[in-house]
Each structure stands twice: as C-alpha cells, then as structure tokens.
Design an enzyme around this catalytic site. Structure first.
Site, PDB file in Angstrom:
ATOM      1  N   LYS A 161       0.832  -1.204   0.000  1.00 48.46           N
ATOM      2  CA  LYS A 161       0.000   0.000   0.000  1.00 48.46           C
ATOM      3  C   LYS A 161       0.869   1.259   0.000  1.00 48.46           C
ATOM      4  CE  LYS A 161      -1.763  -1.853   3.574  1.00 48.46           C
ATOM      5  NZ  LYS A 161      -2.497  -2.247   4.798  1.00 48.46           N
ATOM      6  N   THR A 194      -7.826   8.788   9.174  1.00 52.03           N
ATOM      7  CA  THR A 194      -7.479   7.574   8.426  1.00 52.03           C
ATOM      8  C   THR A 194      -7.277   6.374   9.346  1.00 52.03           C
ATOM      9  OG1 THR A 194      -5.137   8.223   8.493  1.00 52.03           O
ATOM     10  CG2 THR A 194      -6.408   8.885   6.546  1.00 52.03           C
ATOM     11  N   GLY A 211      -7.608   2.995  10.863  1.00 51.56           N
ATOM     12  CA  GLY A 211      -8.184   1.730  10.425  1.00 51.56           C
ATOM     13  C   GLY A 211      -8.193   1.505   8.924  1.00 51.56           C
ATOM     14  N   THR A 212      -7.478   2.333   8.167  1.00 54.31           N
ATOM     15  CA  THR A 212      -7.498   2.170   6.710  1.00 54.31           C
ATOM     16  C   THR A 212      -6.953   0.812   6.266  1.00 54.31           C
ATOM     17  OG1 THR A 212      -5.396   3.358   6.604  1.00 54.31           O
ATOM     18  CG2 THR A 212      -7.384   4.620   6.133  1.00 54.31           C
ATOM     19  N   GLY A 213      -5.866   0.375   6.901  1.00 56.70           N
ATOM     20  CA  GLY A 213      -5.273  -0.898   6.501  1.00 56.70           C
ATOM     21  C   GLY A 213      -6.188  -2.075   6.773  1.00 56.70           C
ATOM     22  N   CYS A 214      -6.814  -2.081   7.944  1.00 53.86           N
ATOM     23  CA  CYS A 214      -7.759  -3.151   8.290  1.00 53.86           C
ATOM     24  C   CYS A 214      -8.918  -3.182   7.304  1.00 53.86           C
ATOM     25  CB  CYS A 214      -8.313  -2.930   9.697  1.00 53.86           C
ATOM     26  SG  CYS A 214      -7.089  -2.874  11.015  1.00 53.86           S
TER      27      CYS A 214
END
Length: 271
Positions: free
Chosen positions: A176, A207, A209-212
């Site tokens: 990412k 932002t 929690g974007t990865g989860c």
C-alpha cells in the site's frame, strides 16, 4: 440464503470501532458478506492511541477457530493483529488444511506508533502464515520490516514485492502506498505481473483503520469468488471512498467512513 458467502476475521479489537475486528465486520457487511470473528487480543484504544492490550491464550484462539469453522460458511479468511509466535503457529496449523483464500494483513504498528506485536511474531509470520496467504497487504513500513530492507525507491518496492511472493511463499502481495508523497499508489504483484492501483490523496487526518478496512474489503471480494485483481480494485475504491467522505469523529486520527462506498454507488458517484 443457502448461498450466503462468509468471511472470517482473526484479529484484535478496537472499542472505538475504527480498526481491527470491528472495522472488518463493518466492511464485510457493507460488501454483502456474512462476517465472523476470532479475537486474538483485546485492545483498549481510540483515535488518540493504544491505552492497553490483553492477549488471549493460543488455546482459546484455537477453540474459537474450531467453533466457527466447524459450523459456519467460511469462504475466505483475513488475519490482522496477531501478537506473538504461539498465536501465529496455532492459527496457521488450523488454517493449513482448510485451503481457503487467505488475506494476511501484517499489522505490526498502530497508526499512533504503538507496537502491536513482538519480534518473534515477525519471523513466525514469515515462516508460518505468509506461505499460506493468497495475498499479503503490508504498508511500506510493514513491507520494510518483513523484508528487512528500506523501501526508499520504486525499485525497492518492486524488489520487496518479489521477495514476499518468491521467497516467503505468498501467492500475491499489494504494498500500500499511503506513506508515499503524491497520489496513493498501491503496488500489486502476483508472481508474474505487476499492476498499480491509484487514487487521489485526500487532505484529512481521519485515516484510522485504513489498513484493516482495505484488507477486509479484499477478503470479502475473495469470499464472493472474485479474482485477486478484481478484489484489490474494489478494495481500493472502497477505502478511497471511506477516506474521502470522512466522518470527522474522535479527538485524534478519526475512523474512516464504512458507509461511503455504498452511498456513493447509490448516488452514481465515483472516487
């Protein structure tokens, strides 16, 4: 409803609802997939940071896994925060014979900078979990930690993607690009071809929690039988909408908007 597709998240909690198990379940629901969860750790956190963590015993994680997978329709699995090597080995042992699509989100550090896993867990992730993965979804710091190399240039990211697939054994990877300057460009590699997925960068602090959420969206699409590239494309659109249409809640780095993807679709809007 016999044909309902199900996705299982194996991760830690976030009582503020922006990341972890809570974010995963919201994402599954928004993408029309039945969500289930196995909790690895209970985390006291909010938009300002992590206050405390309590890890569950590996034996109890195994009980949760056996309870869910022996009864419920699991069509894809996502892993998030797994704090130590014993947990990882237990989870890998259970998942290995199931041969389900597996999205490994190698959560190591919270966006607040708090460490979430120990050093032995990193090696166990490389040895036990990533070889089972259909796709691994690290951000740049996580990809750097996994590969043991600094990812300063575009070439570095390409080499890291190759290492995660060819040396560690994942079927694919998407690195990412949220930590890059300019547009948010994610690098996908499936062992044969590279492809980039790009979205505008939005001027927002929110932002958390974007990865989860991104990894959960990939998992939901894999549960529905979508190809890897189709799943990544939907996930990129989902998370971009979630960031663009921010909720602006919390006193720190607030959560993304899990309603945004479906709301923009209904209005005929695109990110």
């Amino acid at each position: 409803m016999r044909n309902v597709k199900g996705a299982l998240s194996i991760a830690g909690t976030d009582p503020s609802g922006g990341a972890g198990i809570q974010a995963d379940l919201k994402t599954f629901q928004e993408l029309d997939v039945y969500g289930m969860s196995v909790i690895t750790s209970v985390v006291a956190q909010n938009t300002l940071g992590v206050k405390g963590i309590r890890h569950l015993e590996a034996s109890f994680i195994k009980e949760q896994l056996e309870s869910v997978t022996s009864d419920m329709p699991v069509h894809a699995v996502k892993t998030g925060m797994i704090a130590n090597s014993e947990m990882i080995e237990t989870i890998a042992e259970h998942l290995r014979p199931l041969t389900l699509p597996l999205c490994v989100d190698p959560v190591m550090i919270a966006q607040s900078g708090d460490a979430l896993v120990d050093h032995k867990a990193l090696q166990a992730m490389r040895d036990e979990l990533i070889p089972l993965a259909t796709i691994v979804t690290p951000n740049i710091p996580e990809a750097s930690a996994l590969t043991g190399r600094s990812l300063e240039s575009e070439e570095d990211r390409y080499e890291a993607a190759k290492k995660i697939v060819h040396d560690f054994g994942s079927s694919s990877v998407v690195i990412k690009g949220g930590h890059l300057d300019g547009e948010a460009t994610d690098l996908f590699y499936d062992g044969e071809t590279f492809e980039t997925f790009t979205s505008p960068r939005f001027d927002t602090l929110h932002t958390h929690g974007t990865g989860c959420t991104y990894a959960a969206a990939i998992t939901a699409e894999l549960a529905k039988g979508k190809s890897l590239k189709e799943a990544v494309n939907v996930a990129k659109t989902f998370i971009s909408a979630a960031i663009k249409h921010t909720l602006e809640i919390g006193h720190g780095q607030g959560p993304t908007n899990h309603w945004a993807y479906q709301n923009t679709k209904r209005k005929g809007e695109y990110v």
